[in-house]
Design an enzyme around this catalytic site. Structure first.
Site, PDB file in Angstrom:
ATOM      1  N   GLU A 196      39.757   7.867  19.830  1.00 31.12           N
ATOM      2  CA  GLU A 196      40.611   8.750  19.035  1.00 31.12           C
ATOM      3  C   GLU A 196      39.966  10.089  18.719  1.00 31.12           C
ATOM      4  O   GLU A 196      40.596  10.957  18.126  1.00 31.12           O
ATOM      5  CB  GLU A 196      40.995   8.062  17.716  1.00 31.12           C
ATOM      6  CG  GLU A 196      41.931   6.891  17.875  1.00 31.12           C
ATOM      7  CD  GLU A 196      41.243   5.643  18.407  1.00 31.12           C
ATOM      8  OE1 GLU A 196      41.897   4.899  19.160  1.00 31.12           O
ATOM      9  OE2 GLU A 196      40.065   5.420  18.095  1.00 31.12           O
ATOM     10  N   ASP A 318      47.782   1.076  21.074  1.00 23.89           N
ATOM     11  CA  ASP A 318      46.405   0.811  20.637  1.00 23.89           C
ATOM     12  C   ASP A 318      46.124  -0.693  20.628  1.00 23.89           C
ATOM     13  O   ASP A 318      45.395  -1.189  19.777  1.00 23.89           O
ATOM     14  CB  ASP A 318      46.137   1.417  19.255  1.00 23.89           C
ATOM     15  CG  ASP A 318      44.663   1.336  18.854  1.00 23.89           C
ATOM     16  OD1 ASP A 318      43.802   1.322  19.747  1.00 23.89           O
ATOM     17  OD2 ASP A 318      44.374   1.262  17.657  1.00 23.89           O
TER      18      ASP A 318
END
Length: 704
Positions: A196, A318
């Site tokens: 991220e 995710d």
């Protein structure tokens, strides 16, 4: 005789010279031993990663008599999530800033301490990362530790002296390491995290345990085809990607979930999510995007690809597969199967043939609104229409926190059950307002390419549970609802027990076959680390680190627990049936009161700009400045009122030793804007709105 053999193996384990031609390594024989009870030699106790001990001294009949045997105060530590190791009467563990300690496992007396000086390594550099580590590895008389700034270090287990240190990635990359290295067959494996935080292409590297020289490297996703492919596996994987994915890195970072199969001589790695999360950006024409969200089997000697199983093809939620990879021999439909047990984020429990990678069975262990089931012919999930938020916002279960995250699952071969720290949370996914064609992450700025919020309607009335799962029947055997989220990993023993710490500060023992609560201890502080057990001189100990931490500890909902930064002392606690230590109670939960300073005149325009500057700070200090406990609640900080002091912390990094790296690129204007945003939030909030629901704009968030 068995005890004598185990003791001999333990001695050989300490003195083995690590001859590469020696097969099997004495260390691997010791780590693979499921029968010994004296030590905890690896992250999951043995190479099988079951977190199961055959010890029976503590059992269902007497566990209610457990008491504190010894404890160690850790006043300088913050979040503690590590699994300690025990070798020949010595306990090794890692704390804040990757400091390694060796203590006497019978009384907690400090033997040595090793400080890798992370602060010196990052000083003057704009770095990002977590100040905690999930564990270390032991092999042939050495402790192997990884630092969050990217080094892998070998330490003499007897003296604490550094033997070698290697840098595993360039300091200019926005990566970090929180996972435990995996030592096996004369090598040490390490990956990294940071999907991220910027464009990244995941990989794992194996280093020679004796010298620190690189043995092999395996990339998880393919790079730019124009540069050529490292191997046939990457060429095959590239066929499953579209667009110019390499500009986004691709992701797949392996930050947890490494298992060595000493019986089959095979290495398994769990891989991570895409970079960015949103497949429409990184691979706009679709595709499975190998080897994201997969278990990949590799040759332990060369790192060559053997097989893979992908749990979330074309991941866009995710849904990492970095969770435990447990090895078990199961009898299924009358046939003995050498299996992998895997409960990844996506909500399905997988039983996989560990020889071939073929799916044996898969069933949901929580609500799964993104996919209805797993097709047994293809092994692929049958996705629910609209779950890729292709037609607009979509409520998806599980959330990016996962049905199960890194908190350890355990498996008891006597009960035949796996014990899963489970999450029940739904999240709304949307990419409205994001320019999918032009979106691009930058180093240390990062992003996910998706907006998230928590819908009011959730799967259950509770957010978490402890589940006992039968992998043969593929059904829940028992479960216990839990009011608090982000509870710790589990330990199970032949005493028919399961142990788990919770984020509310309670440490419990359950009957493994029924889930009945048999013992409970109030640790006075949230628990994130999993417990271990070992036996010395006829006394069985149960030990764990106490100190709320991990990714969730930075988020606003965690503030409801009251484990405010700097208030509650972290500890290492060991219990036994013979324990008689007196341990002082910690302060009650504490909720910082936003500082009221009417003499600070807030400029709303500057505060609005400051909110943008603050975007990358929320993972530690909390979205909307409501801190969960991993870092100070800035609304209550007097430091913000002093421009020079604030600059020395934020820009100069004078508190880097406490996990606040300097941000040298931040401008004077940005610093001042940030101060106005902090003060604005302090004046408009109070301790009564700690819940995220009071401050829940759509936003980009990270996951681990």
């Amino acid at each position: 005789m068995k005890k004598t053999v185990s003791a001999l193996i333990g001695l050989l384990l300490l003195v083995s010279c690590g001859n590469e031609n020696q097969t099997p390594h004495y260390a691997d024989v010791a780590i693979a031993d499921e029968e010994q009870t004296s030590d905890w030699l690896a992250y999951g106790r043995t190479h099988n990663e079951r977190r199961y001990s055959p010890a029976t001294d503590i059992n269902t009949e007497n566990v209610a008599d457990l008491k504190v045997d010894w404890f160690m105060e850790l006043p300088d530590d913050v979040g503690l999530v590590s699994t300690p190791l025990v070798v020949n009467g010595v306990m090794y563990f890692t704390g804040t800033m990757n400091i390694i300690r060796a203590v006497d496992a019978t009384n907690g007396a400090l033997i040595w301490e090793y400080d890798p000086k992370v602060v010196d390594e990052i000083k003057g550099k704009r770095k990002i990362g977590w100040i905690h580590s999930r564990g270390i590895s032991f092999y042939e008389g050495r402790i192997f530790a990884a630092t969050w700034d990217g080094r892998l270090i070998a330490i003499d287990a007897s003296t604490g002296a550094e033997i070698w240190s290697v840098r595993t990635y360039d300091m200019e990359r926005s990566l970090y390491i929180t996972g435990a290295p995996k030592a096996f067959k004369g090598k040490v494996l390490i990956g990294n995290g940071g999907t991220e935080n910027g464009p990244t292409r995941g990989w794992v590297t194996a280093y020679d345990a004796d010298t620190g020289e690189e043995a092999w490297k395996f990339y998880i996703v393919p790079g730019n085809p124009a540069d050529g492919f490292e191997n046939a596996a990457m060429e095959m994987a590239a066929e499953t990607w579209t667009g110019e994915w390499w500009k986004h890195g691709g992701g797949g970072n392996a930050w947890n979930g490494f298992t060595y199969d000493s019986e089959l001589d095979m290495l398994y790695i769990g891989t991570g999510n895409g970079s960015p999360w949103n497949r429409k950006i990184r691979s706009p024409g679709g595709g499975d995007n190998l080897f994201l969200s997969s278990i990949v089997a590799l040759n332990p000697d060369t790192g060559e690809y053997i097989w893979h199983y992908q749990t979330a093809p074309g991941d866009t939620w995710d849904y990492t597969s970095n969770m435990d990879i447990i090895l078990a021999d199961l009898k299924i439909e009358g046939e003995e199967r050498k299996a992998i047990l895997h409960a990844p984020k996506n909500g399905f429990f997988y039983v996989i043939d560990r020889k071939t990678g073929k799916l044996i069975s898969a069933e949901p262990y929580v609500e799964t609104t993104w996919a209805s089931h797993i097709d047994m012919e293809t092994g692929r999930p049958v996705e629910v229409e609209g779950s890729r938020y292709e037609d607009g916002p979509a409520d998806i279960t599980p959330s990016p926190w996962g049905a199960h995250n890194w908190q350890a699952m355990s498996y008891n071969p006597q009960t035949g059950l796996a014990y899963i720290p489970t999450h029940h949370l739904s999240t709304n996914f949307s990419d409205e307002g994001i320019n999918l064609e032009k979106w691009q992450a930058r180093e240390f700025i990062g992003g996910t390419g998706v907006r998230l919020e928590f819908p009011e309607e959730q799967p259950r009335e509770y957010t978490a549970s402890l589940q006992a799962w039968d992998p043969v029947k593929q059904e829940v055997a028992w479960y216990l609802p839990q009011d608090s989220f982000w509870n710790a990993g589990t330990l199970t023993t032949a005493g028919n027990l399961v142990f788990q710490g919770r984020s509310d500060g309670n440490f419990l023992a359950y009957e493994a076959s029924t889930g009945e609560i048999l013992w409970e201890f109030d640790a006075g502080l949230g628990i994130s680390a999993p417990p271990i057990t070992y036996t010395i001189n006829g006394r069985q100990y149960i030990s764990l680190l106490v100190g709320f931490g991990g990714g969730f500890a930075g988020y606003s909902p965690a503030a409801e627990l009251g484990w405010s930064y700097g208030v509650h002392t972290r500890r290492l606690i060991s219990f036994s049936l013979e324990g008689s230590a007196e341990i002082a109670a910690l302060p009650p939960p504490f909720f910082p009161e936003p500082l009221n300073e009417p003499n600070f005149t807030i400029n709303d325009e500057m505060a609005a700009r400051g909110a943008i500057v603050y975007g990358g700070c929320g993972g530690c200090h909390g979205p909307g400045l409501i801190a969960g406990g991993m870092a100070p609640d800035l609304r209550a900080s007097g430091l913000v009122l002093n421009k020079e002091a604030f600059s020395s912390v934020v820009r100069d990094g004078i508190l880097a030793g406490r996990g606040m790296p300097g941000q040298p690129e931040i401008t004077d204007r940005e610093l001042e804007d940030l101060r106005h945003y902090v003060r604005q939030r302090a004046m408009e909030t109070s301790t009564s709105d700690r819940a995220l629901s009071t401050n829940n704009p759509r936003k980009e968030v990270g996951s681990h």
